[in-house]
Design a protein around this motif. Structure first.
Motif, mmCIF file in Angstrom:
data_model
loop_
_atom_site.group_PDB
_atom_site.id
_atom_site.type_symbol
_atom_site.label_atom_id
_atom_site.label_comp_id
_atom_site.label_asym_id
_atom_site.label_seq_id
_atom_site.Cartn_x
_atom_site.Cartn_y
_atom_site.Cartn_z
ATOM 1 N N SER A 4 0.850 -1.222 0.073
ATOM 2 C CA SER A 4 0.040 0.170 -0.242
ATOM 3 C C SER A 4 0.811 1.294 -0.132
ATOM 4 O O SER A 4 0.374 2.252 -0.540
ATOM 5 C CB SER A 4 -0.949 0.002 1.176
ATOM 6 O OG SER A 4 -0.285 -0.096 2.340
ATOM 7 N N GLU A 5 2.078 1.346 0.459
ATOM 8 C CA GLU A 5 3.018 2.432 0.737
ATOM 9 C C GLU A 5 4.035 2.390 -0.322
ATOM 10 O O GLU A 5 4.827 1.346 -0.506
ATOM 11 C CB GLU A 5 3.761 2.437 1.892
ATOM 12 C CG GLU A 5 4.667 3.612 1.951
ATOM 13 C CD GLU A 5 4.360 4.856 1.385
ATOM 14 O OE1 GLU A 5 4.668 5.405 0.403
ATOM 15 O OE2 GLU A 5 3.394 5.438 2.193
ATOM 16 N N PRO A 6 3.794 3.107 -1.707
ATOM 17 C CA PRO A 6 4.731 3.051 -3.019
ATOM 18 C C PRO A 6 5.969 3.176 -2.579
ATOM 19 O O PRO A 6 6.936 2.561 -3.120
ATOM 20 C CB PRO A 6 4.117 4.140 -3.756
ATOM 21 C CG PRO A 6 2.785 4.389 -3.287
ATOM 22 C CD PRO A 6 2.540 4.209 -1.759
ATOM 23 N N LYS A 7 6.399 4.278 -1.408
ATOM 24 C CA LYS A 7 7.850 4.058 -1.228
ATOM 25 C C LYS A 7 8.615 2.958 -0.646
ATOM 26 O O LYS A 7 9.666 3.019 -0.320
ATOM 27 C CB LYS A 7 7.940 5.302 -0.032
ATOM 28 C CG LYS A 7 7.543 6.801 -0.781
ATOM 29 C CD LYS A 7 7.621 7.850 0.025
ATOM 30 C CE LYS A 7 7.209 9.023 -0.407
ATOM 31 N NZ LYS A 7 5.890 9.371 -0.631
ATOM 32 N N LEU A 8 7.650 2.032 -0.213
ATOM 33 C CA LEU A 8 8.515 0.748 0.360
ATOM 34 C C LEU A 8 8.844 -0.422 -0.785
ATOM 35 O O LEU A 8 9.353 -1.309 -0.760
ATOM 36 C CB LEU A 8 7.600 -0.060 1.122
ATOM 37 C CG LEU A 8 7.453 0.880 2.606
ATOM 38 C CD1 LEU A 8 6.448 -0.003 3.633
ATOM 39 C CD2 LEU A 8 8.997 0.778 3.309
ATOM 40 N N LEU A 9 8.138 -0.134 -2.187
ATOM 41 C CA LEU A 9 8.199 -0.883 -3.037
ATOM 42 C C LEU A 9 9.575 -1.194 -3.672
ATOM 43 O O LEU A 9 10.110 -2.412 -3.869
ATOM 44 C CB LEU A 9 7.377 -0.432 -4.204
ATOM 45 C CG LEU A 9 7.342 -1.202 -5.449
ATOM 46 C CD1 LEU A 9 6.854 -2.680 -5.287
ATOM 47 C CD2 LEU A 9 6.551 -0.567 -6.586
ATOM 48 N N PRO A 10 10.278 -0.187 -3.714
ATOM 49 C CA PRO A 10 11.816 -0.472 -4.128
ATOM 50 C C PRO A 10 12.567 -1.457 -3.275
ATOM 51 O O PRO A 10 13.737 -2.170 -3.706
ATOM 52 C CB PRO A 10 12.387 0.910 -4.002
ATOM 53 C CG PRO A 10 11.533 2.009 -4.128
ATOM 54 C CD PRO A 10 10.370 1.611 -3.396
ATOM 55 N N VAL A 11 12.179 -1.673 -1.972
ATOM 56 C CA VAL A 11 12.743 -2.666 -1.026
ATOM 57 C C VAL A 11 12.639 -3.978 -1.708
ATOM 58 O O VAL A 11 13.499 -4.979 -1.675
ATOM 59 C CB VAL A 11 12.280 -2.626 0.144
ATOM 60 C CG1 VAL A 11 12.769 -3.512 1.369
ATOM 61 C CG2 VAL A 11 12.520 -1.245 0.987
ATOM 62 N N TRP A 12 11.474 -4.287 -2.356
ATOM 63 C CA TRP A 12 11.157 -5.386 -2.790
ATOM 64 C C TRP A 12 11.528 -5.782 -4.235
ATOM 65 O O TRP A 12 11.476 -6.996 -4.857
ATOM 66 C CB TRP A 12 9.637 -5.709 -2.804
ATOM 67 C CG TRP A 12 9.199 -5.916 -1.497
ATOM 68 C CD1 TRP A 12 8.998 -4.732 -0.450
ATOM 69 C CD2 TRP A 12 9.048 -6.989 -0.609
ATOM 70 N NE1 TRP A 12 8.618 -5.245 0.453
ATOM 71 C CE2 TRP A 12 8.595 -6.758 0.773
ATOM 72 C CE3 TRP A 12 9.109 -8.379 -1.003
ATOM 73 C CZ2 TRP A 12 8.377 -7.512 1.562
ATOM 74 C CZ3 TRP A 12 8.866 -9.462 -0.019
ATOM 75 C CH2 TRP A 12 8.249 -9.044 1.199
ATOM 76 N N ILE A 13 12.135 -4.873 -5.021
ATOM 77 C CA ILE A 13 12.575 -5.213 -6.352
ATOM 78 C C ILE A 13 13.749 -6.080 -6.315
ATOM 79 O O ILE A 13 13.708 -7.001 -7.167
ATOM 80 C CB ILE A 13 13.020 -3.939 -7.147
ATOM 81 C CG1 ILE A 13 11.727 -2.908 -7.207
ATOM 82 C CG2 ILE A 13 13.748 -4.149 -8.276
ATOM 83 C CD1 ILE A 13 11.914 -1.630 -7.912
ATOM 84 N N PRO A 14 14.752 -5.826 -5.538
ATOM 85 C CA PRO A 14 16.193 -6.797 -5.695
ATOM 86 C C PRO A 14 15.507 -8.143 -5.059
ATOM 87 O O PRO A 14 16.130 -9.225 -5.456
ATOM 88 C CB PRO A 14 17.211 -6.214 -4.970
ATOM 89 C CG PRO A 14 16.314 -4.853 -4.128
ATOM 90 C CD PRO A 14 15.300 -4.500 -4.768
ATOM 91 N N ILE A 15 14.580 -8.344 -4.083
ATOM 92 C CA ILE A 15 14.184 -9.418 -3.669
ATOM 93 C C ILE A 15 13.449 -10.229 -4.704
ATOM 94 O O ILE A 15 13.613 -11.499 -4.779
ATOM 95 C CB ILE A 15 13.329 -9.321 -2.365
ATOM 96 C CG1 ILE A 15 13.988 -8.607 -1.262
ATOM 97 C CG2 ILE A 15 12.706 -10.614 -1.658
ATOM 98 C CD1 ILE A 15 13.322 -8.226 0.038
#
Length: 217
Positions: free
Chosen positions: A69-80
């Protein structure tokens, strides 16, 4: 942001076989209970592997983009999302989670959590990531001490904890819960009719799948 996340994860997933092929081989003595070690260069040269890993990584990034729900946390999941398919591939084939993939992934995850905290101007994001790290790693560390959990899985759990922590206690709990359930179901299928025998189970893929499943909660 969604399209960018999907494209980046797909590109990183697509080049991961080349990176895998360049990893140095483990120096430790092989465990006789584990499958015969296949060289990373051979695993990375599997035909059409880059395509499959790219598609899977992009799909996982799409799941993250659709559920966080928080777009600013999405980059965390890209490398994962990018690392999950290649880690799963290696773990399924040789029951190893390469340290030189997991360790950099841990560092990058923390760096991106820090960037997200800055963008959100919310220091509690870092605190929740730390709590998630300690809780999930601690849980799997205990399993590694008292049970057959490999230390590669324990190390990987720290990455999952850092990523899930900022999403809340519920997501963190379900990330662990779903991973255990998926792993248990697959384990029961693998040992069916062979109870009492040592059947090694690659738990890394289920640990990671559990984390992505928790994003739907």
């Amino acid at each position: 942001m969604t399209i960018l996340a999907i494209v980046l994860a797909g590109l990183l997933g697509g080049i991961s076989p080349r990176l895998l092929a360049r990893l140095p081989e483990p120096t430790a003595e092989p465990d006789p209970d584990m499958p015969e070690k296949i060289e990373y260069a051979i695993l990375g040269a599997t035909p059409r592997l880059a395509l499959w890993l790219a598609v899977t990584a992009a799909a996982l990034a799409a799941i993250a983009a659709a559920t966080i729900s928080e777009p600013k946390l999405l980059p965390v999941w890209i490398p994962i999302a990018a690392a999950t398919p290649v880690l799963a591939w290696v773990d399924w084939k040789v029951h190893l989670l390469p340290y030189l993939i997991v360790a950099p992934l841990y560092v990058v995850t923390w760096l991106l959590v820090g960037v997200s905290a800055l963008l959100m101007q919310d220091a509690s994001v870092l605190l929740h990531a730390l709590l998630g790290n300690l809780a999930v790693f601690g849980f799997y560390f205990v399993l590694g001490v008292i049970g057959p959990m490999g230390y590669g899985d324990v190390r990987l759990s720290a990455v999952v904890g850092v990523a899930l922590g900022p999403l809340g206690v519920v997501a963190t709990f379900y990330g662990v819960f779903f991973g255990m359930v998926i792993g248990a179901i697959v384990g029961l299928v693998l040992v069916r009719g062979r109870l009492g025998t040592k059947t090694p189970i690659a738990f890394g893929p289920y640990l990671l799948l559990g984390a992505f499943a928790a994003l739907w909660v």
